[in-house]
Design a protein around this motif. Sequence first.
Motif, PDB file in Angstrom:
ATOM      1  N   ASP A 152      67.150  58.988 131.965  1.00 56.43           N
ATOM      2  CA  ASP A 152      66.085  58.508 133.111  1.00 56.43           C
ATOM      3  C   ASP A 152      65.108  58.886 134.563  1.00 56.43           C
ATOM      4  OD1 ASP A 152      65.644  55.213 134.083  1.00 56.43           O
ATOM      5  OD2 ASP A 152      65.410  56.260 136.443  1.00 56.43           O
ATOM      6  N   GLU A 153      65.518  60.201 134.503  1.00 59.31           N
ATOM      7  CA  GLU A 153      63.772  61.239 135.347  1.00 59.31           C
ATOM      8  C   GLU A 153      62.477  61.600 134.560  1.00 59.31           C
ATOM      9  OE1 GLU A 153      65.700  63.714 137.470  1.00 59.31           O
ATOM     10  OE2 GLU A 153      66.977  62.129 138.483  1.00 59.31           O
ATOM     11  N   ARG A 169      60.727  58.625 132.822  1.00 57.09           N
ATOM     12  CA  ARG A 169      60.266  58.241 134.022  1.00 57.09           C
ATOM     13  C   ARG A 169      58.671  59.291 133.957  1.00 57.09           C
ATOM     14  NH1 ARG A 169      60.706  53.804 136.781  1.00 57.09           N
ATOM     15  NH2 ARG A 169      59.029  55.196 138.509  1.00 57.09           N
ATOM     16  N   GLN A 223      54.702  58.030 133.416  1.00 58.90           N
ATOM     17  CA  GLN A 223      53.777  58.569 134.215  1.00 58.90           C
ATOM     18  C   GLN A 223      52.082  59.558 133.626  1.00 58.90           C
ATOM     19  OE1 GLN A 223      55.730  60.846 137.379  1.00 58.90           O
ATOM     20  NE2 GLN A 223      57.013  58.550 138.248  1.00 58.90           N
ATOM     21  N   ILE A 277      53.618  54.029 132.668  1.00 61.57           N
ATOM     22  CA  ILE A 277      54.191  53.538 133.703  1.00 61.57           C
ATOM     23  C   ILE A 277      53.617  52.819 134.737  1.00 61.57           C
ATOM     24  CG2 ILE A 277      53.475  55.424 135.520  1.00 61.57           C
ATOM     25  CD1 ILE A 277      56.665  53.987 135.065  1.00 61.57           C
ATOM     26  N   THR A 325      60.863  46.747 131.874  1.00 65.56           N
ATOM     27  CA  THR A 325      62.338  47.287 132.167  1.00 65.56           C
ATOM     28  C   THR A 325      63.362  46.191 132.043  1.00 65.56           C
ATOM     29  OG1 THR A 325      63.381  47.287 134.372  1.00 65.56           O
ATOM     30  CG2 THR A 325      61.770  49.316 133.796  1.00 65.56           C
ATOM     31  N   TYR A 336      63.109  50.901 129.278  1.00 64.79           N
ATOM     32  CA  TYR A 336      61.465  51.270 128.942  1.00 64.79           C
ATOM     33  C   TYR A 336      60.827  50.460 127.647  1.00 64.79           C
ATOM     34  CZ  TYR A 336      63.013  53.665 133.386  1.00 64.79           C
ATOM     35  OH  TYR A 336      63.082  53.812 134.176  1.00 64.79           O
TER      36      TYR A 336
END
Length: 316
Positions: free
Chosen positions: A45-46, A49, A53, A89, A96, A109
Motif C-alpha cells: 500500500d505504501e 500510494r 503521488q 492521488i 478506494t 485504488y
Amino acid sequence: MMKLNKLFILMLLVSISIISCKKDDASTIEPIPVRDRGEQAIADDEALRAYLQTHFYNEEDFQNPAEGFDYRIKLDSIAGSNSEKTPLIDSDLLSTKMITRDDVEYTIYILKIREGFGAHPTFADSTFQNYKGELLDQVSFDNTANPVWFDHPGTLSQTNPGIVVALTETLVEFGGASSFTLNDDNTVNFTDDFGVGAVFLPSGLGYFNLSQGAIPSYSPLIFSFQLYKVNEADHDQDGIPSYLEDLDNDRIVVNDDSDGDNIPDYLDVDDDGDGTLTKDEITVNEDGTVSFPDINGNGIPNYLDEDEFENVNENQ
C-alpha cells in the motif's frame, strides 16, 4: 597431436569440475521465505500510494479526444516537462475499495475515467474488453490489441484467486457501451460511451510470492481497461444466473459445491445430486426472475435439497 589431446582432456576435466560446483551451489540455495501477508499488504500500500503521488494519466486526451482516439490510459511519471501534471492521488476520479482475502483487508485504488452507460457486470459474469497489465516501473506484462471476452469465474483459480477478484471487483463499478452496430464484415462498432478505467492492486491480490514471466514476486500491479459489453452468465444453463449460485456470499462461485461432487454449482446441472436437473426444480417467471420452490417447507429449496419429497405431507 598428443599435446592437443592432453589439452582437450584437461579442459574437459575443468569443465566437469565447474559444472559440478554449480550443481552443488544450486543445491544449497535456500528458498525465499513466504512473507507475512498482512505486513506485505502494508508495504504494498505504501508503494502504491507513492506511485499515485508521483504519476499521472493522459487526462488532456480524454478531455479533448482527437479523432480516432483509442481511449487507452497512458501512465507516466511526474518529472521534467510533466512536472506540473496532477498526481493520480489528487484526482477526483480516484477512489478506494476494500477487499478481504486470507483474513487480510486489502485496499485497491480505482481510477474511474468514464463509468460507461451500459449494463454493469456482476462478479460472476463475462465482459468484453481491452486491457493492459503493467508493473509500477511501467513495464508492461500483458496487453490486448483487440477486445477479448473475459469470463470471470472461468479465469478464477482457487489457489490464486486474488488477481481476478481485484479486476472483477473493479469492473462491477463500470458499465459497457449503451449499444453497438454490426458491420458487413462482422466487425462491431460500439457507441462512444463505454467504461474506461484502471485499478492499482497490491501483490496479495496478485501473484504474491510467485513470479510469473515478467512479473517478479511481491509485485503490486496495474490494470487499465476499456469495457465494451457485458454478458449475464448462466454457465451451466440451468436457469439460475451464475451470480445467484454464490451460496456463501463471498462473491466467488468456484467454491460453492452443494452436493460435494467437485463440480461447483455454477457448472453443475444437478446442484443437489438427486438425479433431477436443477432447471426442473426451479421456476423461471415471465419477467425473467427466478423462484425457488420448497415443496416440503424445510427452508431448503428443492434444487438444493436431495430429500425434498421427504415429509412432504407432514409439512403441508
